[in-house]
Write a protein that holds these residues in place. Structure first.
Motif, mmCIF file in Angstrom:
data_model
loop_
_atom_site.group_PDB
_atom_site.id
_atom_site.type_symbol
_atom_site.label_atom_id
_atom_site.label_comp_id
_atom_site.label_asym_id
_atom_site.label_seq_id
_atom_site.Cartn_x
_atom_site.Cartn_y
_atom_site.Cartn_z
ATOM 1 N N VAL A 60 -6.081 92.244 83.413
ATOM 2 C CA VAL A 60 -5.871 91.774 82.038
ATOM 3 C C VAL A 60 -4.434 91.271 81.936
ATOM 4 O O VAL A 60 -3.502 91.985 82.314
ATOM 5 C CB VAL A 60 -6.052 92.909 81.008
ATOM 6 C CG1 VAL A 60 -5.750 92.409 79.593
ATOM 7 C CG2 VAL A 60 -7.451 93.495 81.063
ATOM 8 N N LEU A 61 -4.284 90.034 81.475
ATOM 9 C CA LEU A 61 -2.937 89.507 81.207
ATOM 10 C C LEU A 61 -2.688 89.631 79.717
ATOM 11 O O LEU A 61 -3.415 89.029 78.910
ATOM 12 C CB LEU A 61 -2.856 88.032 81.611
ATOM 13 C CG LEU A 61 -3.017 87.713 83.095
ATOM 14 C CD1 LEU A 61 -3.075 86.207 83.316
ATOM 15 C CD2 LEU A 61 -1.846 88.306 83.889
ATOM 16 N N GLN A 62 -1.696 90.447 79.358
ATOM 17 C CA GLN A 62 -1.440 90.681 77.927
ATOM 18 C C GLN A 62 0.018 90.407 77.585
ATOM 19 O O GLN A 62 0.910 90.633 78.403
ATOM 20 C CB GLN A 62 -1.789 92.123 77.570
ATOM 21 C CG GLN A 62 -1.777 92.371 76.075
ATOM 22 C CD GLN A 62 -2.177 93.788 75.705
ATOM 23 O OE1 GLN A 62 -1.358 94.694 75.785
ATOM 24 N NE2 GLN A 62 -3.421 93.983 75.302
ATOM 25 N N SER A 63 0.245 89.917 76.369
ATOM 26 C CA SER A 63 1.625 89.731 75.888
ATOM 27 C C SER A 63 1.606 89.661 74.374
ATOM 28 O O SER A 63 0.549 89.703 73.755
ATOM 29 C CB SER A 63 2.218 88.426 76.450
ATOM 30 O OG SER A 63 1.687 87.315 75.780
ATOM 31 N N GLY A 64 2.791 89.525 73.787
ATOM 32 C CA GLY A 64 2.858 89.221 72.367
ATOM 33 C C GLY A 64 2.224 87.860 72.133
ATOM 34 O O GLY A 64 1.919 87.130 73.075
ATOM 35 N N LEU B 280 -12.283 99.011 86.780
ATOM 36 C CA LEU B 280 -10.834 98.964 86.559
ATOM 37 C C LEU B 280 -10.381 97.569 86.155
ATOM 38 O O LEU B 280 -10.896 96.564 86.660
ATOM 39 C CB LEU B 280 -10.075 99.332 87.833
ATOM 40 C CG LEU B 280 -10.218 100.738 88.386
ATOM 41 C CD1 LEU B 280 -9.236 100.917 89.539
ATOM 42 C CD2 LEU B 280 -9.972 101.786 87.314
ATOM 43 N N ARG B 281 -9.408 97.539 85.262
ATOM 44 C CA ARG B 281 -8.718 96.282 84.948
ATOM 45 C C ARG B 281 -7.238 96.565 85.132
ATOM 46 O O ARG B 281 -6.682 97.399 84.411
ATOM 47 C CB ARG B 281 -8.901 95.884 83.481
ATOM 48 C CG ARG B 281 -10.299 96.109 82.918
ATOM 49 C CD ARG B 281 -11.152 94.878 83.107
ATOM 50 N NE ARG B 281 -12.502 95.077 82.640
ATOM 51 C CZ ARG B 281 -13.554 95.181 83.449
ATOM 52 N NH1 ARG B 281 -13.413 95.145 84.759
ATOM 53 N NH2 ARG B 281 -14.762 95.298 82.962
ATOM 54 N N GLY B 282 -6.602 95.907 86.071
ATOM 55 C CA GLY B 282 -5.153 96.081 86.233
ATOM 56 C C GLY B 282 -4.442 95.370 85.089
ATOM 57 O O GLY B 282 -4.583 94.156 84.923
ATOM 58 N N LEU B 283 -3.697 96.114 84.300
ATOM 59 C CA LEU B 283 -3.061 95.538 83.107
ATOM 60 C C LEU B 283 -1.655 95.025 83.417
ATOM 61 O O LEU B 283 -0.800 95.785 83.894
ATOM 62 C CB LEU B 283 -2.994 96.613 82.009
ATOM 63 C CG LEU B 283 -2.271 96.246 80.714
ATOM 64 C CD1 LEU B 283 -2.952 95.086 79.996
ATOM 65 C CD2 LEU B 283 -2.183 97.462 79.790
ATOM 66 N N ILE B 284 -1.447 93.737 83.163
ATOM 67 C CA ILE B 284 -0.119 93.143 83.373
ATOM 68 C C ILE B 284 0.455 92.748 82.008
ATOM 69 O O ILE B 284 -0.030 91.819 81.372
ATOM 70 C CB ILE B 284 -0.209 91.904 84.304
ATOM 71 C CG1 ILE B 284 -0.860 92.282 85.638
ATOM 72 C CG2 ILE B 284 1.187 91.297 84.517
ATOM 73 C CD1 ILE B 284 -1.129 91.098 86.572
ATOM 74 N N GLU B 285 1.444 93.516 81.556
ATOM 75 C CA GLU B 285 2.082 93.229 80.259
ATOM 76 C C GLU B 285 3.235 92.278 80.557
ATOM 77 O O GLU B 285 4.354 92.705 80.799
ATOM 78 C CB GLU B 285 2.590 94.539 79.646
ATOM 79 C CG GLU B 285 1.445 95.513 79.358
ATOM 80 C CD GLU B 285 1.904 96.961 79.140
ATOM 81 O OE1 GLU B 285 1.162 97.722 78.511
ATOM 82 O OE2 GLU B 285 3.000 97.337 79.609
ATOM 83 N N PHE B 286 2.941 90.963 80.526
ATOM 84 C CA PHE B 286 3.907 90.055 81.139
ATOM 85 C C PHE B 286 5.022 89.582 80.208
ATOM 86 O O PHE B 286 5.975 88.953 80.653
ATOM 87 C CB PHE B 286 3.198 88.878 81.820
ATOM 88 C CG PHE B 286 2.577 87.874 80.893
ATOM 89 C CD1 PHE B 286 3.347 86.897 80.286
ATOM 90 C CD2 PHE B 286 1.216 87.884 80.655
ATOM 91 C CE1 PHE B 286 2.776 85.960 79.441
ATOM 92 C CE2 PHE B 286 0.629 86.958 79.814
ATOM 93 C CZ PHE B 286 1.415 85.999 79.198
ATOM 94 N N THR C 65 -9.043 88.636 82.450
ATOM 95 C CA THR C 65 -9.150 88.757 80.994
ATOM 96 C C THR C 65 -7.812 88.395 80.392
ATOM 97 O O THR C 65 -6.769 88.806 80.905
ATOM 98 C CB THR C 65 -9.464 90.218 80.594
ATOM 99 O OG1 THR C 65 -10.644 90.645 81.262
ATOM 100 C CG2 THR C 65 -9.648 90.356 79.087
ATOM 101 N N LEU C 66 -7.833 87.642 79.298
ATOM 102 C CA LEU C 66 -6.603 87.362 78.569
ATOM 103 C C LEU C 66 -6.583 88.154 77.270
ATOM 104 O O LEU C 66 -7.630 88.381 76.656
ATOM 105 C CB LEU C 66 -6.505 85.861 78.231
ATOM 106 C CG LEU C 66 -6.427 84.902 79.406
ATOM 107 C CD1 LEU C 66 -6.326 83.464 78.896
ATOM 108 C CD2 LEU C 66 -5.242 85.225 80.312
#
Ligand code: SAH
Ligand code: SF4
Length: 358
Positions: free
Chosen positions: A102-106, A50-56, A135-136
């Protein structure tokens, strides 16, 4: 087809470009999926990481023609989570035994954004005793920025090439979004010691099966550790998606192509991590489970607070907009159990392909 599958099962990289295109063309993919699952089971077992996805944040300086949060979409409510909230979500995921995030953004470049992310990485690493996989997925950056974020605690980076075909790439991006820069970024990430992930969108307008076969060869050429692929899904407020609405038949086609791409990638590369992405679930409620049965081994449940999720819509019909992270954990456990697999709670889930200090 059976000969090709036997060949692919015996060792990695044992298919030609035309073999791969032929497998992608099949209308009876059951044995393709079964072969890919066998390879997955050999390297990973019946386990899902699992990767907890954070759309920050959804501010973005780019204008990709397919993406709902592109900078020219003025109808998006732009947001960025506070550092405290991002750290809180990461620590929650750690406490819930997700093992990694996973830290994700624009995509944003500049010192303010770099320092913001660097500070968050330091705090998360300290609060999780360096045990949480991070993960970035923050787009193209300079070598120096990638270096700083790596030093601050990020061990993995996801940067999809979107398509490895430069002509198709230029059709789906404005002229100043350079294909060469994206490839260079992937080289830099590897050199810096990140577990490096990339991937493509499948079913793009004008994308041939040969182009998808080239994508698989590209993954090998780049020596990637992680693959994140998903179907292209139109977004109605974008230049590529404004007139497009997928009917049920199109949806099924898009889903099947994405699943076949997961399977041939598994059969060609063998030991990488492959994600069953959320876009699969946007096409079919059981899309991610089907992805796992076609050779994927990673799922990225969204742990972002529900109030922000509807502002992070890269494509239409994004699923789980109103399901909070705790509910999602229960739902996932059940879903994975129904396909005879189990979640690797508390494991970072490094790619078996990755060799530290290479
Ligand atoms: N800004 C970063 C990360 C966020 S976008 C980046 O671009 O790398 C993450 C991914 O969403 C993109 O790589 C793209 O493959 C995917 N995506 C964007 N729009 C999409 C669409 N309409 N359908 C399917 N996937 C899409
Ligand atoms: Fe921005 Fe990524 Fe969307 Fe492109 S795909 S517009 S970089 S968020």
């Amino acid at each position: 087809m059976q000969t090709r599958l036997k060949q692919a099962l015996s060792c990695p990289h044992n298919l030609s470009r035309s073999d791969i295109a032929e497998l992608l063309a099949t209308t009876e993919p059951a044995s393709l999926f079964a072969a890919a699952y066998t390879v997955k089971e050999r390297h990973i077992g019946k386990h899902v990481a699992l990767r907890g996805l954070i759309e920050f944040g959804n501010h973005c300086q780019k204008d990709c023609y397919y993406c709902g949060i592109r900078k020219s979409n003025l109808q998006v409510n732009r947001y960025r989570l506070e550092a405290d909230d991002i750290v809180r979500l990461a620590v929650w995921a750690y406490a819930q035994q997700y093992g990694s995030i996973v830290l994700q953004s624009g995509e944003l470049e500049g010192e303010e954004n770099t320092a913001f992310v660097e500070n968050i990485l330091r705090r998360i690493t300290a609060e999780t005793h360096g045990k949480l996989g991070i993960t970035l997925s923050l787009g193209e950056q300079t070598d120096d920025v990638y270096q700083r974020w790596h030093a601050a605690g990020a061990q993995r980076y996801l940067l999809r090439i979107e398509t490895s075909n430069p002509a198709l790439y230029s059709q789906i991006h404005p002229a100043d979004h350079a294909f060469a820069r994206r490839v260079n970024c992937l080289h830099t990430l590897r050199q810096l010691g990140y577990q490096t992930g990339s991937g493509v969108m499948t079913g793009l307008p004008g994308q041939s099966l040969e182009a998808l076969a080239d994508d698989v060869l590209f993954f090998q050429h780049m020596n990637l550790d992680m693959i994140g692929m998903g179907p292209y899904i139109p977004h109605h407020q974008t230049p590529m998606g404004n007139a497009l609405n997928l009917n049920p038949e199109d949806k099924e086609k898009q889903l099947q192509l994405a699943l076949k791409m997961i399977a041939v990638t598994r059969l060609y590369l063998h030991d990488v991590n492959i994600a069953a992405t959320t876009a699969l679930q946007a096409l079919d409620d059981r899309g991610r489970e089907q992805g796992l049965l076609a050779g994927a081994n990673v799922i990225m449940p969204n742990v972002t607070d529900v109030e922000y999720r509807s502002n992070y819509q890269l494509y239409d019909n994004k699923p789980c907009l109103d399901e909070n992270a705790a509910k999602c954990r229960t739902c996932l456990t059940w879903r994975i159990r129904t396909i005879g697999e189990s979640i690797s709670w508390g494991q970072r889930g490094d790619s078996p392909h990755w060799q530290p200090n290479r």
